[in-house]
Write a protein that holds these residues in place. Structure first.
Motif, PDB file in Angstrom:
ATOM      1  N   LYS A   1       0.863  -1.184   0.000  1.00 22.93           N
ATOM      2  CA  LYS A   1       0.000   0.000   0.000  1.00 22.93           C
ATOM      3  C   LYS A   1       0.902   1.237   0.000  1.00 22.93           C
ATOM      4  CE  LYS A   1      -3.791   2.187   2.329  1.00 22.93           C
ATOM      5  NZ  LYS A   1      -4.352   2.522   3.603  1.00 22.93           N
ATOM      6  N   GLN A   2       0.772   2.025  -1.056  1.00 23.33           N
ATOM      7  CA  GLN A   2       1.630   3.200  -1.188  1.00 23.33           C
ATOM      8  C   GLN A   2       1.123   4.342  -0.307  1.00 23.33           C
ATOM      9  OE1 GLN A   2       2.004   4.651  -5.185  1.00 23.33           O
ATOM     10  NE2 GLN A   2       3.692   6.007  -4.696  1.00 23.33           N
ATOM     11  N   SER A   3       2.054   5.008   0.351  1.00 20.11           N
ATOM     12  CA  SER A   3       1.708   6.157   1.187  1.00 20.11           C
ATOM     13  C   SER A   3       2.024   7.435   0.428  1.00 20.11           C
ATOM     14  CB  SER A   3       2.529   6.111   2.484  1.00 20.11           C
ATOM     15  OG  SER A   3       2.494   7.358   3.119  1.00 20.11           O
ATOM     16  N   HIS A   4       1.057   8.347   0.376  1.00 21.35           N
ATOM     17  CA  HIS A   4       1.236   9.613  -0.340  1.00 21.35           C
ATOM     18  C   HIS A   4       1.395  10.778   0.623  1.00 21.35           C
ATOM     19  CE1 HIS A   4       0.237   7.746  -4.172  1.00 21.35           C
ATOM     20  NE2 HIS A   4      -0.718   7.094  -3.548  1.00 21.35           N
TER      21      HIS A   4
ATOM     22  N   ASN B   1      15.038  12.590  -3.000  1.00 23.32           N
ATOM     23  CA  ASN B   1      14.961  11.699  -4.167  1.00 23.32           C
ATOM     24  C   ASN B   1      14.019  10.522  -3.930  1.00 23.32           C
ATOM     25  OD1 ASN B   1      16.948  13.107  -5.690  1.00 23.32           O
ATOM     26  ND2 ASN B   1      18.492  12.267  -4.337  1.00 23.32           N
ATOM     27  N   ARG B   2      13.167  10.638  -2.897  1.00 22.12           N
ATOM     28  CA  ARG B   2      12.239   9.533  -2.584  1.00 22.12           C
ATOM     29  C   ARG B   2      11.271   9.300  -3.714  1.00 22.12           C
ATOM     30  NH1 ARG B   2      10.117  10.859   3.430  1.00 22.12           N
ATOM     31  NH2 ARG B   2      11.489   9.465   4.547  1.00 22.12           N
ATOM     32  N   ILE B   3      11.056   8.023  -4.035  1.00 22.13           N
ATOM     33  CA  ILE B   3      10.081   7.724  -5.091  1.00 22.13           C
ATOM     34  C   ILE B   3       8.927   6.884  -4.576  1.00 22.13           C
ATOM     35  CG2 ILE B   3      11.729   7.899  -6.998  1.00 22.13           C
ATOM     36  CD1 ILE B   3      11.665   4.736  -6.972  1.00 22.13           C
ATOM     37  N   TYR B   4       9.158   6.182  -3.449  1.00 18.44           N
ATOM     38  CA  TYR B   4       8.103   5.270  -3.007  1.00 18.44           C
ATOM     39  C   TYR B   4       8.188   5.051  -1.502  1.00 18.44           C
ATOM     40  CZ  TYR B   4       5.056   1.161  -2.999  1.00 18.44           C
ATOM     41  OH  TYR B   4       4.027   0.285  -2.773  1.00 18.44           O
ATOM     42  N   ILE B   5       7.027   5.160  -0.842  1.00 26.91           N
ATOM     43  CA  ILE B   5       6.909   4.755   0.566  1.00 26.91           C
ATOM     44  C   ILE B   5       5.717   3.827   0.613  1.00 26.91           C
ATOM     45  CG2 ILE B   5       6.550   5.524   2.940  1.00 26.91           C
ATOM     46  CD1 ILE B   5       7.537   8.301   2.037  1.00 26.91           C
TER      47      ILE B   5
ATOM     48  N   ASP C   1       0.790  -7.429   4.945  1.00 27.97           N
ATOM     49  CA  ASP C   1       0.566  -7.884   6.325  1.00 27.97           C
ATOM     50  C   ASP C   1       0.973  -6.834   7.352  1.00 27.97           C
ATOM     51  OD1 ASP C   1       3.544 -10.066   6.257  1.00 27.97           O
ATOM     52  OD2 ASP C   1       3.261  -7.925   5.943  1.00 27.97           O
ATOM     53  N   GLN C   2       1.256  -5.622   6.887  1.00 22.75           N
ATOM     54  CA  GLN C   2       1.588  -4.472   7.747  1.00 22.75           C
ATOM     55  C   GLN C   2       2.874  -4.656   8.542  1.00 22.75           C
ATOM     56  OE1 GLN C   2      -0.685  -1.640   8.042  1.00 22.75           O
ATOM     57  NE2 GLN C   2      -1.671  -2.621   6.314  1.00 22.75           N
ATOM     58  N   LYS C   3       3.701  -5.677   8.176  1.00 20.29           N
ATOM     59  CA  LYS C   3       4.886  -5.937   8.996  1.00 20.29           C
ATOM     60  C   LYS C   3       6.110  -5.185   8.488  1.00 20.29           C
ATOM     61  CE  LYS C   3       3.679 -10.498  10.719  1.00 20.29           C
ATOM     62  NZ  LYS C   3       3.961 -11.943  10.648  1.00 20.29           N
ATOM     63  N   LEU C   4       6.035  -4.728   7.251  1.00 16.40           N
ATOM     64  CA  LEU C   4       7.227  -4.157   6.613  1.00 16.40           C
ATOM     65  C   LEU C   4       6.887  -2.803   5.997  1.00 16.40           C
ATOM     66  CD1 LEU C   4       9.830  -5.881   6.249  1.00 16.40           C
ATOM     67  CD2 LEU C   4       9.192  -6.139   3.885  1.00 16.40           C
ATOM     68  N   THR C   5       7.787  -1.825   6.213  1.00 15.24           N
ATOM     69  CA  THR C   5       7.615  -0.528   5.533  1.00 15.24           C
ATOM     70  C   THR C   5       8.863  -0.293   4.712  1.00 15.24           C
ATOM     71  OG1 THR C   5       6.442   0.261   7.472  1.00 15.24           O
ATOM     72  CG2 THR C   5       7.125   1.924   5.895  1.00 15.24           C
ATOM     73  N   ILE C   6       8.694   0.025   3.443  1.00 11.94           N
ATOM     74  CA  ILE C   6       9.860   0.319   2.607  1.00 11.94           C
ATOM     75  C   ILE C   6       9.797   1.763   2.118  1.00 11.94           C
ATOM     76  CG2 ILE C   6      10.187  -2.064   1.875  1.00 11.94           C
ATOM     77  CD1 ILE C   6       9.112  -1.233  -0.848  1.00 11.94           C
ATOM     78  N   ASP C   7      10.991   2.323   2.017  1.00 12.09           N
ATOM     79  CA  ASP C   7      11.149   3.729   1.652  1.00 12.09           C
ATOM     80  C   ASP C   7      12.276   3.761   0.634  1.00 12.09           C
ATOM     81  OD1 ASP C   7      11.645   6.746   3.687  1.00 12.09           O
ATOM     82  OD2 ASP C   7      11.679   6.413   1.528  1.00 12.09           O
TER      83      ASP C   7
ATOM     84  N   ILE D   1       1.613  16.608   1.852  1.00 15.70           N
ATOM     85  CA  ILE D   1       2.119  17.762   2.614  1.00 15.70           C
ATOM     86  C   ILE D   1       2.716  18.796   1.657  1.00 15.70           C
ATOM     87  CG2 ILE D   1       3.787  18.517   4.367  1.00 15.70           C
ATOM     88  CD1 ILE D   1       1.460  17.017   5.565  1.00 15.70           C
ATOM     89  N   ARG D   2       3.382  18.284   0.604  1.00 21.89           N
ATOM     90  CA  ARG D   2       3.958  19.203  -0.389  1.00 21.89           C
ATOM     91  C   ARG D   2       2.870  20.025  -1.063  1.00 21.89           C
ATOM     92  NH1 ARG D   2       5.873  18.498  -6.004  1.00 21.89           N
ATOM     93  NH2 ARG D   2       4.974  16.435  -5.952  1.00 21.89           N
ATOM     94  N   PHE D   3       1.761  19.363  -1.406  1.00 15.63           N
ATOM     95  CA  PHE D   3       0.642  20.092  -2.026  1.00 15.63           C
ATOM     96  C   PHE D   3       0.059  21.109  -1.057  1.00 15.63           C
ATOM     97  CE2 PHE D   3       0.632  18.381  -6.027  1.00 15.63           C
ATOM     98  CZ  PHE D   3       0.488  17.008  -6.080  1.00 15.63           C
TER      99      PHE D   3
END
Lengths: 171, 112
Positions: A27-30, A90-94, A99-105, A35-37
């Motif tokens: 699930k992508q977090s925007h 330079n972030r492209i994806y959060i 299963d909510q166990k992992l967050t990738i950035d 906040i930028r907008f």
């Protein structure tokens, strides 16, 4: 797409990366973009108010409120610059795993040189850990893009799947 | 006034007749290939080289224009020299000369 266009290579890779993880059920977090907008609108609104005041009344009416509007505008403008430069970077994806166990950035950079390498940094946070672990991948663009300048799905999947197997799927 | 509006209508109707046909003659593929041909192709090494040449040439043009204007005591000469040197810089840097495509890279093969 014309070949040897660094910006388009990076854009294509970023798009493919986002689609890859979204298809895996992440699930992508925007939050960062939202906040930028918000800061962007915070700059636009005082400018619109100033314009409206000057159009509907006259400059003397605008002058009463000008200092306040300028302070608001420059505050939001400074916040926007800080957010884009230091927080978004330079972030492209959060994203969060199904299963909510992992967050990738993830962030990517593609500096122009004689043989450009696409540098991917993925920060992984497991569960409620306070710190994240950064994993880096550096791939030459010639390994991922084909003669037409399009992303080679086989090569892309190979590199990203290896990254997933090594760092993300290992618990 | 009526004659003017009738004349205007006839001009507009003639214009609208041939303009769409001109647009439909050039389809998207032809336009894209024409644009790609005009754009040319330079490799990454060529892009770095071109950027270096442009930076050095711009600085040299500015300095040379200033010196020429100072020696002749003529600011318009300074502008003229800068414009001429900028045009030369543009001729060197804008087209995709073969010298900018000397180190091509080997990409992956395209899958048909």
């Amino acid at each position: 797409m014309s070949k040897y266009n660094i910006q388009e290579f990076k854009t294509n890779f970023d798009t493919a990366f986002i689609e890859f993880f979204n298809k895996k059920g992440y699930k992508q977090s925007h939050f960062v973009d939202n906040i930028r907008f918000l800061f962007g609108f915070g700059c636009a609104i005082p400018a619109a108010i100033a314009f409206g005041l000057e159009q509907l009344h006259d400059f003397s009416k605008l002058k009463e409120h000008l200092l306040c509007l300028l302070l608001v505008y420059f505050t939001f403008s400074g916040l926007l610059t800080w957010w884009i430069s230091f927080v978004k970077g330079n972030r492209i994806y959060i994203g969060t795993s199904p299963d909510q166990k992992l967050t990738i950035d993830a962030e990517t950079t593609l500096p122009l040189n004689h043989n450009p390498h696409l540098n991917l940094t993925v920060r992984i946070k497991r569960g409620k850990q306070a710190t994240s672990i950064a994993h880096k991948l550096s791939v030459p663009v010639t390994d991922i893009f084909d003669q037409e300048g399009q992303i080679s799905q086989a090569a892309f999947s190979k590199h990203i799947s290896n990254l997933c197997k090594s760092y993300i799927d290992n618990e | 006034m009526r004659i003017f509006s009738l004349a205007l209508k006839s001009i507009i109707s003639e214009y609208s007749e041939w303009l769409p046909s001109l647009y439909h003659c050039l389809n998207e593929k032809e336009l894209t290939s024409t644009m790609n041909y005009l754009e040319g192709k330079i490799d990454f090494h060529g892009q770095i080289l071109c950027s270096k040449y442009m930076n050095y040439a711009t600085v040299i043009s500015g300095v040379a224009a200033y010196i020429a204007g100072w020696l002749a005591q003529d600011s318009f000469l300074s502008i003229k020299v800068f414009v001429v040197l900028s045009i030369i810089t543009g001729i060197i840097c804008i087209p995709a000369w073969p010298m900018y495509n000397q180190k091509p890279l080997q990409f992956q093969k395209t899958k048909n």
